[in-house]
Motif scaffolding. Structure first.
Motif, PDB file in Angstrom:
ATOM      1  N   GLU A   9      -0.513   2.005  10.361  1.00  0.00           N
ATOM      2  CA  GLU A   9       0.528   3.415  10.789  1.00  0.00           C
ATOM      3  C   GLU A   9       0.434   4.460   9.996  1.00  0.00           C
ATOM      4  O   GLU A   9       0.626   4.320   8.763  1.00  0.00           O
ATOM      5  CB  GLU A   9       1.560   2.975  11.426  1.00  0.00           C
ATOM      6  CG  GLU A   9       1.574   2.089  12.509  1.00  0.00           C
ATOM      7  CD  GLU A   9       3.189   1.397  12.857  1.00  0.00           C
ATOM      8  OE1 GLU A   9       4.141   2.141  12.522  1.00  0.00           O
ATOM      9  OE2 GLU A   9       3.140   0.313  13.733  1.00  0.00           O
ATOM     10  N   MET A  10       0.384   5.674  10.638  1.00  0.00           N
ATOM     11  CA  MET A  10       0.330   6.782   9.566  1.00  0.00           C
ATOM     12  C   MET A  10       1.620   6.978   8.968  1.00  0.00           C
ATOM     13  O   MET A  10       1.717   7.431   7.888  1.00  0.00           O
ATOM     14  CB  MET A  10       0.102   8.104  10.527  1.00  0.00           C
ATOM     15  CG  MET A  10      -1.388   8.411  11.306  1.00  0.00           C
ATOM     16  SD  MET A  10      -2.608   8.339   9.963  1.00  0.00           S
ATOM     17  CE  MET A  10      -2.356   9.817   9.071  1.00  0.00           C
ATOM     18  N   ARG A  11       2.892   6.365   9.499  1.00  0.00           N
ATOM     19  CA  ARG A  11       4.016   6.713   8.916  1.00  0.00           C
ATOM     20  C   ARG A  11       4.054   5.861   7.643  1.00  0.00           C
ATOM     21  O   ARG A  11       4.694   6.146   6.725  1.00  0.00           O
ATOM     22  CB  ARG A  11       4.977   6.295   9.789  1.00  0.00           C
ATOM     23  CG  ARG A  11       5.266   4.964  10.123  1.00  0.00           C
ATOM     24  CD  ARG A  11       6.513   4.660  11.319  1.00  0.00           C
ATOM     25  NE  ARG A  11       6.478   3.254  11.727  1.00  0.00           N
ATOM     26  CZ  ARG A  11       7.094   2.327  11.270  1.00  0.00           C
ATOM     27  NH1 ARG A  11       7.735   2.443  10.248  1.00  0.00           N
ATOM     28  NH2 ARG A  11       6.968   1.183  11.983  1.00  0.00           N
ATOM     29  N   VAL A  12       3.219   4.701   7.645  1.00  0.00           N
ATOM     30  CA  VAL A  12       3.266   4.124   6.428  1.00  0.00           C
ATOM     31  C   VAL A  12       2.511   4.670   5.173  1.00  0.00           C
ATOM     32  O   VAL A  12       2.758   4.620   4.204  1.00  0.00           O
ATOM     33  CB  VAL A  12       2.406   2.592   6.610  1.00  0.00           C
ATOM     34  CG1 VAL A  12       2.259   1.626   5.334  1.00  0.00           C
ATOM     35  CG2 VAL A  12       3.529   1.680   7.472  1.00  0.00           C
ATOM     36  N   LEU A  13       1.617   5.367   5.567  1.00  0.00           N
ATOM     37  CA  LEU A  13       0.557   6.255   4.861  1.00  0.00           C
ATOM     38  C   LEU A  13       1.455   7.306   4.219  1.00  0.00           C
ATOM     39  O   LEU A  13       1.495   7.748   2.896  1.00  0.00           O
ATOM     40  CB  LEU A  13      -0.533   6.715   5.340  1.00  0.00           C
ATOM     41  CG  LEU A  13      -1.493   5.572   5.838  1.00  0.00           C
ATOM     42  CD1 LEU A  13      -3.044   5.983   6.511  1.00  0.00           C
ATOM     43  CD2 LEU A  13      -2.017   4.680   4.743  1.00  0.00           C
ATOM     44  N   ALA A  14       2.277   7.991   4.900  1.00  0.00           N
ATOM     45  CA  ALA A  14       2.817   9.159   4.690  1.00  0.00           C
ATOM     46  C   ALA A  14       4.242   8.597   4.030  1.00  0.00           C
ATOM     47  O   ALA A  14       4.823   9.232   3.335  1.00  0.00           O
ATOM     48  CB  ALA A  14       3.502   9.874   6.000  1.00  0.00           C
ATOM     49  N   ASP A  15       4.552   7.353   4.010  1.00  0.00           N
ATOM     50  CA  ASP A  15       5.770   6.848   3.441  1.00  0.00           C
ATOM     51  C   ASP A  15       6.912   7.524   3.592  1.00  0.00           C
ATOM     52  O   ASP A  15       7.980   7.905   2.812  1.00  0.00           O
ATOM     53  CB  ASP A  15       5.600   6.753   1.881  1.00  0.00           C
ATOM     54  CG  ASP A  15       6.656   5.820   0.997  1.00  0.00           C
ATOM     55  OD1 ASP A  15       6.876   6.001  -0.056  1.00  0.00           O
ATOM     56  OD2 ASP A  15       7.188   5.057   1.554  1.00  0.00           O
ATOM     57  N   GLU A  16       7.070   7.688   5.132  1.00  0.00           N
ATOM     58  CA  GLU A  16       8.327   8.361   5.578  1.00  0.00           C
ATOM     59  C   GLU A  16       9.408   7.328   6.037  1.00  0.00           C
ATOM     60  O   GLU A  16      10.337   7.887   6.439  1.00  0.00           O
ATOM     61  CB  GLU A  16       8.071   9.159   6.721  1.00  0.00           C
ATOM     62  CG  GLU A  16       7.150  10.367   6.326  1.00  0.00           C
ATOM     63  CD  GLU A  16       6.731  11.177   7.491  1.00  0.00           C
ATOM     64  OE1 GLU A  16       7.238  10.999   8.815  1.00  0.00           O
ATOM     65  OE2 GLU A  16       5.901  12.021   7.369  1.00  0.00           O
ATOM     66  N   THR A  17       9.535   6.350   5.385  1.00  0.00           N
ATOM     67  CA  THR A  17      10.369   5.444   5.848  1.00  0.00           C
ATOM     68  C   THR A  17      11.750   5.232   4.956  1.00  0.00           C
ATOM     69  O   THR A  17      11.409   6.067   3.816  1.00  0.00           O
ATOM     70  CB  THR A  17       9.716   3.781   5.551  1.00  0.00           C
ATOM     71  OG1 THR A  17       9.400   3.406   4.610  1.00  0.00           O
ATOM     72  CG2 THR A  17       8.814   3.616   6.704  1.00  0.00           C
ATOM     73  N   GLU A  18      12.647   4.714   5.314  1.00  0.00           N
ATOM     74  CA  GLU A  18      13.808   5.070   4.533  1.00  0.00           C
ATOM     75  C   GLU A  18      13.720   4.218   3.119  1.00  0.00           C
ATOM     76  O   GLU A  18      13.255   3.064   3.046  1.00  0.00           O
ATOM     77  CB  GLU A  18      15.052   4.222   5.095  1.00  0.00           C
ATOM     78  CG  GLU A  18      16.506   4.191   4.233  1.00  0.00           C
ATOM     79  CD  GLU A  18      17.449   3.570   5.086  1.00  0.00           C
ATOM     80  OE1 GLU A  18      18.320   2.915   4.428  1.00  0.00           O
ATOM     81  OE2 GLU A  18      17.481   3.969   6.295  1.00  0.00           O
ATOM     82  N   GLY A  19      13.934   5.083   1.908  1.00  0.00           N
ATOM     83  CA  GLY A  19      13.948   4.504   0.699  1.00  0.00           C
ATOM     84  C   GLY A  19      12.418   4.803  -0.031  1.00  0.00           C
ATOM     85  O   GLY A  19      12.224   4.358  -1.048  1.00  0.00           O
TER      86      GLY A  19
ATOM     87  N   SER B 220       9.276   7.223  -1.080  1.00  0.00           N
ATOM     88  CA  SER B 220       9.142   8.290  -1.960  1.00  0.00           C
ATOM     89  C   SER B 220       8.695   9.670  -1.336  1.00  0.00           C
ATOM     90  O   SER B 220       8.506  10.786  -2.070  1.00  0.00           O
ATOM     91  CB  SER B 220       8.425   7.913  -3.166  1.00  0.00           C
ATOM     92  OG  SER B 220       6.990   8.005  -2.846  1.00  0.00           O
ATOM     93  N   GLY B 221       8.407   9.750   0.065  1.00  0.00           N
ATOM     94  CA  GLY B 221       7.881  10.910   0.602  1.00  0.00           C
ATOM     95  C   GLY B 221       8.794  11.928   0.605  1.00  0.00           C
ATOM     96  O   GLY B 221      10.036  11.706   0.849  1.00  0.00           O
ATOM     97  N   GLY B 222       8.390  13.090   0.167  1.00  0.00           N
ATOM     98  CA  GLY B 222       9.225  14.278   0.379  1.00  0.00           C
ATOM     99  C   GLY B 222      10.083  14.391  -0.890  1.00  0.00           C
ATOM    100  O   GLY B 222      10.767  15.177  -0.951  1.00  0.00           O
ATOM    101  N   GLU B 223       9.828  13.679  -1.787  1.00  0.00           N
ATOM    102  CA  GLU B 223      10.487  13.858  -3.226  1.00  0.00           C
ATOM    103  C   GLU B 223       9.754  14.564  -3.964  1.00  0.00           C
ATOM    104  O   GLU B 223       8.751  15.099  -4.243  1.00  0.00           O
ATOM    105  CB  GLU B 223      10.879  12.548  -4.051  1.00  0.00           C
ATOM    106  CG  GLU B 223      11.909  11.721  -3.324  1.00  0.00           C
ATOM    107  CD  GLU B 223      11.958  10.345  -4.109  1.00  0.00           C
ATOM    108  OE1 GLU B 223      11.552  10.274  -5.334  1.00  0.00           O
ATOM    109  OE2 GLU B 223      12.435   9.425  -3.356  1.00  0.00           O
TER     110      GLU B 223
END
Length: 112
Positions: free
Chosen positions: A97-107, A109-112
């Motif tokens: 899933e793209m959200r796994v690649l983007a690492d947008e899940t809680e905890g 590092s996405g967006g840091e």
């Protein structure tokens, strides 16, 4: 010129065998007969066979059928399998899933 690339070498006519309906590539549902026929249709390398029939290009990326395909092609060409150059090998792939690649899940590092 290398014998496997010399398409003028006569390998004889295609003759069906009783086990030609044997499934070799389960991912792409390619039979032994289809592989043998492809060689007689002019596909003389493993890469050509892969592009022509897609065997070895399914989910397992040839992990289950590559050796069998290579031996069938070599047998039809009347050469040793060791002479045939292997096709490019890739690791088996799984959908992600793209959200796994983007690492947008809680905890994550996405967006840091």
């Amino acid at each position: 010129m290398d014998a496997i690339h010399d398409r003028s070498v006569d390998i004889g006519p295609f003759q069906t065998e009783k086990d030609d309906n044997l499934l070799v590539c389960r991912c792409e549902e390619i039979t032994k007969g289809e592989i043998r026929k492809a060689v007689h249709d002019g596909m003389r390398t493993i890469t050509e066979i892969r592009r022509y029939l897609r065997c070895g290009m399914g989910l397992c990326q040839g992990q289950t059928c590559a050796r069998i395909v290579k031996s069938l092609v070599a047998k039809e060409l009347h050469i040793s399998p060791a002479i045939l150059e292997p096709a490019a090998s890739r690791a088996p792939m799984r959908p992600t899933e793209m959200r796994v690649l983007a690492d947008e899940t809680e905890g994550g590092s996405g967006g840091e």
